[in-house]
Design a protein around this motif. Structure first.
Motif, PDB file in Angstrom:
ATOM      1  N   THR A   1       0.763  -1.278  -0.112  1.00 50.37           N
ATOM      2  CA  THR A   1      -0.053   0.102  -0.008  1.00 50.37           C
ATOM      3  C   THR A   1       0.905   1.221  -0.045  1.00 50.37           C
ATOM      4  N   PRO A   2       0.780   2.282  -1.047  1.00 58.07           N
ATOM      5  CA  PRO A   2       1.357   3.313  -0.926  1.00 58.07           C
ATOM      6  C   PRO A   2       1.371   4.303   0.251  1.00 58.07           C
TER       7      PRO A   2
ATOM      8  N   ARG B   1      17.283   7.099  -0.952  1.00 58.31           N
ATOM      9  CA  ARG B   1      16.760   5.972  -1.602  1.00 58.31           C
ATOM     10  C   ARG B   1      17.799   5.149  -2.318  1.00 58.31           C
ATOM     11  N   HIS B   2      18.855   5.677  -2.845  1.00 57.93           N
ATOM     12  CA  HIS B   2      20.174   4.879  -3.191  1.00 57.93           C
ATOM     13  C   HIS B   2      20.941   4.141  -2.144  1.00 57.93           C
ATOM     14  N   ALA B   3      20.829   5.034  -0.827  1.00 59.27           N
ATOM     15  CA  ALA B   3      21.248   4.123   0.121  1.00 59.27           C
ATOM     16  C   ALA B   3      20.686   2.904   0.590  1.00 59.27           C
TER      17      ALA B   3
ATOM     18  N   ILE C   1       9.561   3.121   0.580  1.00 58.32           N
ATOM     19  CA  ILE C   1      10.493   2.584  -0.439  1.00 58.32           C
ATOM     20  C   ILE C   1      10.717   1.300  -0.103  1.00 58.32           C
ATOM     21  N   LYS C   2      10.743   0.521   0.766  1.00 56.53           N
ATOM     22  CA  LYS C   2      10.957  -0.882   1.046  1.00 56.53           C
ATOM     23  C   LYS C   2       9.798  -1.727   0.206  1.00 56.53           C
TER      24      LYS C   2
ATOM     25  N   ASP D   1      10.847  -4.221  -2.676  1.00 55.69           N
ATOM     26  CA  ASP D   1      10.711  -5.402  -2.627  1.00 55.69           C
ATOM     27  C   ASP D   1       9.963  -5.878  -3.903  1.00 55.69           C
ATOM     28  N   GLU D   2       9.065  -5.035  -4.479  1.00 55.08           N
ATOM     29  CA  GLU D   2       8.333  -5.259  -5.637  1.00 55.08           C
ATOM     30  C   GLU D   2       9.135  -5.580  -6.680  1.00 55.08           C
TER      31      GLU D   2
END
Length: 509
Positions: free
Chosen positions: A14-15, A226-228, A261-262, A266-267
């Motif tokens: 869920t966003p 997000r890159h980290a 972000i996770k 994962d997606e």
């Protein structure tokens, strides 16, 4: 995993609800955006200085072509090559930037490319008499540097900034571009009277200062969260998000953003291994790649650079013949309206601002084409002062419309529309389209205007009309959304004209 409009979301996918209401405009986020935007200053400075070099006597004698009367001039081909090689380098740098940003990280990629700009400046300054090709190649090397930064800087800003101020922070890049152009014009104006090579070498050499400031300064800031996170540094990402949003690391807002972000990561990992061509075949990716390329092309085809290249001709109708004064007028309008635009984009929806800006520029170019062709006395513009005044007014109005809308927003909306695993490559391709059209306009405009004079304005007017349609029918409203929400909206095929009212909680499990 979301793969088509009717697909169901898993509970863990869920966003996140938008966190914009909880976030503050933190000093850390603004400082990060400002320092990174020095890459934009480098681009603006490199672009803005060259038009002032050609009228300088020492520059013409070193790199121009000697005429029968002993004067030195630049042919259209030589002048176009010297100007255009910066854009060729930018194009190459933009295409390389995505791979570099993924391999070295956003922060280190910015630092490395900033230092690389010093190499280009050294090649340019060391060019001796007759070595115009060396000078052009130096501009190409500088172009690789600033072209790479044009991709990585907005990407770093978009991935790091809180949703509440992301548009504002990314738009600082364009503000620094305009300030770089203005600074180059000011330095040229201050040195153009020198009789020695300092008239062009001093403005050129100052570019090293901006490169060193960015290359060192960016290392004092954290990596994109997000890159980290993608590299396995979850706690680093958490603390960066919290610091830049002005929140506690364990606050609900930070928890929701980390969860979003996770979920996206994962997606991605549940899907097959990502290959380079997946940026076109992934879910709704061809749509987004094409949209980013078209938006960046439209940014150039709005025609604002035409005024910067040929403003001198327009202003001659009022008796202003000093090209350096002309450049300063347009540069000042550009800077002032860019600053005003920062307030506009923080308040106004992105779609409305882009549509309004393109419509205004379209009207200006129609007026420009008709008045310039039918009312202006081309042999002696001073005999038609009213027509000259109209041309000046619409030129400044078009510049103002661009500076406050398209000049600021396109970098932001393009940086926001791609998922993390494709963002670097897609932004590189979109930015390359921008730089390609910039080169085509800078190189061929002189040939086109020689053939159809002021009717060239119709080309830009029609391009602005296309830009209005593209934004209205294809661009989803990203204001106030997290990057993960924007990705979900494209995947779910939310209608662009209804995207401003879409809510993450409307997605049913």
């Amino acid at each position: 995993m979301i793969s088509k409009p009717e697909a169901k979301l898993e509970p863990g996918d869920t966003p996140a609800l938008s966190n914009a209401a909880e976030q503050t405009i933190s000093f850390a986020a603004c400082l990060l955006g400002t320092v990174a935007s020095a890459g934009g200053f480098m681009l603006g400075y490199a672009s803005g200085q060259i038009s002032g070099f050609f009228p300088m006597n020492d520059f013409a004698q070193r790199f121009g072509e000697e005429q029968a009367d002993g004067t030195f001039l630049f042919s259209a081909v030589r002048q176009g090559t010297i100007v255009g090689f910066l854009d060729i380098g930018c194009l190459l740098g933009a295409l390389l930037a995505g791979k570099l940003a993924d391999a070295a990280g956003r922060r280190w990629a910015i630092s490395l490319m900033a230092f690389f700009g010093c190499v280009g400046t050294a090649i340019e300054i060391s060019a001796s008499r007759g070595r115009w090709v060396q000078f052009a190649l130096g501009r190409a090397v500088t172009g690789v540097s600033v072209g790479s930064l044009a991709v990585v800087v907005p990407m770093y800003q978009a991935e790091s900034s809180p949703a509440a101020v992301r548009g504002l922070v990314v738009s600082l890049y364009q503000l620094l571009v305009t300030l770089g152009i203005w600074a180059a014009e000011m330095v040229n104006w201050a040195t153009e009277a020198r009789a020695d090579s300092g008239c062009w070498r001093i403005p050129n050499g100052l570019g090293v200062i901006w490169a060193l400031a960015l290359g060192v300064g960016i290392l004092f800031f954290p990596e994109s969260p997000r890159h980290a996170f993608r590299k396995g540094h979850a706690e680093e990402a958490r603390h960066t998000i919290a610091r830049l949003a002005g929140l506690d690391p364990n606050s609900p807002g930070v928890e929701r953003e980390m969860a979003a972000i996770k979920a996206k990561l994962d997606e991605e990992r549940r899907a097959a291994e990502t290959r380079w061509h997946d940026m076109f075949t992934g879910d709704r990716m061809l749509y987004r790649v094409a949209l980013g390329v078209v938006l960046e092309a439209c940014m150039q085809l709005t025609g604002v650079n035409f005024f910067f290249y040929y403003g001198t001709t327009v202003f001659k109708s009022t008796g202003i013949s000093n090209s350096y004064v002309t450049q300063l007028v347009f540069g000042s309008v550009n800077v002032v309206c860019t600053v005003a635009g920062l307030y506009l984009i923080h308040r106004a929806p992105r779609r409305a601002a882009l549509i309004g800006g393109a419509a205004c520029m379209m009207a200006c170019f129609f007026v420009y084409a008709f008045v310039g062709h039918y009312s202006l006395d081309h042999e002696d513009p001073m005999r038609t002062p009213a027509a000259g005044a109209v041309l000046i007014a619409v030129s400044c109005l078009a510049t103002a419309a661009f500076a406050s809308t398209w000049g600021l927003l396109v970098w932001s909306v393009v940086a926001e529309m791609y998922p993390s695993q494709y963002r670097a490559k897609c932004m590189a391709l979109a930015t390359a389209a921008n730089l390609l059209w910039n080169f085509l306009i800078s190189f061929f405009t002189r040939f086109i205007t020689d053939a159809i004079d002021y009717f060239y304005g119709f080309v830009f007017a029609c391009s602005c009309a296309v830009a209005v349609l593209v934004v209205f029918f294809f661009l989803i409203e990203p204001k106030g959304r997290t990057l993960e929400e924007i990705d979900t909206m494209y995947i779910l095929r939310v209608p662009p004209n209804k995207s401003g009212k879409w809510r993450a909680e409307d997605v049913r499990h």
